[in-house]
Design a protein around this motif. Structure first.
Motif, short mmCIF file in Angstrom:
data_model
loop_
_atom_site.label_atom_id
_atom_site.label_comp_id
_atom_site.label_asym_id
_atom_site.label_seq_id
_atom_site.Cartn_x
_atom_site.Cartn_y
_atom_site.Cartn_z
N ARG A 23 -20.88 -42.53 -26.46
CA ARG A 23 -21.32 -41.49 -25.31
C ARG A 23 -20.28 -40.97 -24.86
O ARG A 23 -19.24 -41.36 -24.79
N PHE A 24 -20.58 -39.72 -24.08
CA PHE A 24 -19.46 -38.93 -23.34
C PHE A 24 -20.01 -38.55 -21.96
O PHE A 24 -21.31 -38.20 -21.98
N VAL A 25 -19.66 -39.09 -21.19
CA VAL A 25 -20.19 -39.22 -19.75
C VAL A 25 -19.03 -38.51 -18.68
O VAL A 25 -18.00 -37.90 -19.22
N ARG A 26 -19.41 -38.54 -17.58
CA ARG A 26 -18.70 -37.67 -16.61
C ARG A 26 -17.24 -38.18 -16.65
O ARG A 26 -16.89 -39.51 -16.43
N ASN A 27 -16.27 -37.30 -16.21
CA ASN A 27 -14.99 -37.38 -16.25
C ASN A 27 -14.37 -38.29 -15.37
O ASN A 27 -15.33 -38.42 -14.19
N GLU A 33 -12.71 -30.33 -15.57
CA GLU A 33 -11.46 -30.21 -15.92
C GLU A 33 -11.17 -28.95 -16.96
O GLU A 33 -11.90 -29.09 -18.13
N ALA A 34 -10.48 -28.07 -16.61
CA ALA A 34 -10.10 -26.91 -17.45
C ALA A 34 -8.85 -26.83 -17.51
O ALA A 34 -8.10 -26.51 -16.45
N ARG A 35 -8.11 -26.86 -18.61
CA ARG A 35 -6.75 -27.02 -18.50
C ARG A 35 -6.24 -26.97 -20.07
O ARG A 35 -7.22 -26.93 -20.78
N PHE A 36 -4.98 -26.84 -20.33
CA PHE A 36 -4.42 -27.18 -21.84
C PHE A 36 -3.94 -28.71 -21.76
O PHE A 36 -3.41 -29.13 -20.93
N PRO A 58 -1.11 -28.08 -28.57
CA PRO A 58 -1.93 -27.68 -27.50
C PRO A 58 -3.38 -27.32 -27.80
O PRO A 58 -3.44 -26.52 -28.88
N ILE A 59 -4.30 -27.52 -26.74
CA ILE A 59 -5.81 -27.22 -26.93
C ILE A 59 -6.20 -27.01 -25.62
O ILE A 59 -6.01 -27.59 -24.69
N ALA A 60 -7.33 -26.28 -25.46
CA ALA A 60 -8.11 -26.05 -24.47
C ALA A 60 -9.03 -26.92 -24.18
O ALA A 60 -9.56 -27.47 -25.05
N VAL A 61 -9.11 -27.52 -22.82
CA VAL A 61 -10.01 -28.33 -22.47
C VAL A 61 -10.95 -27.88 -21.26
O VAL A 61 -10.49 -27.10 -20.39
N ASN A 103 -4.50 -36.85 -20.16
CA ASN A 103 -5.58 -37.16 -20.85
C ASN A 103 -6.60 -37.03 -19.33
O ASN A 103 -7.06 -37.67 -18.46
N PRO A 104 -7.21 -35.63 -19.37
CA PRO A 104 -8.06 -35.07 -18.52
C PRO A 104 -9.30 -35.57 -18.03
O PRO A 104 -9.89 -35.51 -17.03
N ASN A 105 -9.78 -36.68 -19.00
CA ASN A 105 -11.21 -37.17 -18.57
C ASN A 105 -11.14 -38.69 -18.46
O ASN A 105 -12.29 -39.37 -18.01
#
Length: 162
Positions: A23-27, A33-36, A58-61, A103-105
């Motif tokens: 599952r994918f849950v709260r960071n 989180e909005a970043r590269f 690089p990728i948008a998050v 690792n933004p999350n």
């Protein structure tokens, strides 16, 4: 991608070969989180990532609920062993990272994308659709020309469909 990833991961029981999807849950940061970020494409059967293994790009998050949640260490190890991981957050040296903000999350083992065992269905948290053109990146090597390396993912999908 993103919300579709969350939805499909919750429908894993209906998708052949997706039984190990988490599952994918709260960071972990408890924030949107909005970043590269930098990811590395992993070797898998994914039709999207055919021929892209080892690419670091690089990728948008852009998400508030992108952290992979596994049931336990055995589940995490089963994901690692299954060959279904497609994307992993890496640091500037190319090493998988748990370090924020790389690792933004806070996903364990830096997991951010998976596919089914046959590679027909893939899910991911980052947004390659936001950076498939070079001009969408704040910086890019001159040899990227019009398209960023992410365009290959979309061309792969087109090739797979026929």
């Amino acid at each position: 991608m993103c919300n579709g990833c969350q939805m499909l991961s919750n429908l894993r029981d209906l998708i052949p070969g997706a039984d190990l999807w988490p599952r994918f849950v709260r960071n972990e940061s408890e924030r949107f989180e909005a970043r590269f970020s930098l990811v590395e494409v992993q070797k898998s059967q994914s039709a999207f990532f055919d021929g892209m293994a080892g690419s670091r790009m690089p990728i948008a998050v852009s998400h508030g609920e992108g952290r992979v949640e596994v049931r336990d260490n055995q589940h995490l190890q089963a994901i690692e062993d299954s060959g279904t991981m497609t994307l992993r957050y890496v640091d500037n040296m190319g090493n998988p990272t748990q370090q924020y903000p790389n690792n933004p999350n806070g996903s364990p083992n830096a997991i951010t994308g998976l596919t089914t065992t046959d590679g027909r269905v893939s899910i991911m948290m980052p947004h390659p659709e936001r950076v498939f053109r070079s001009v969408a990146n704040s910086w890019h090597p001159e040899d990227w020309n019009e398209d960023s390396p992410w365009m290959r993912m979309f061309r792969n999908a087109r090739k797979h469909i026929g």
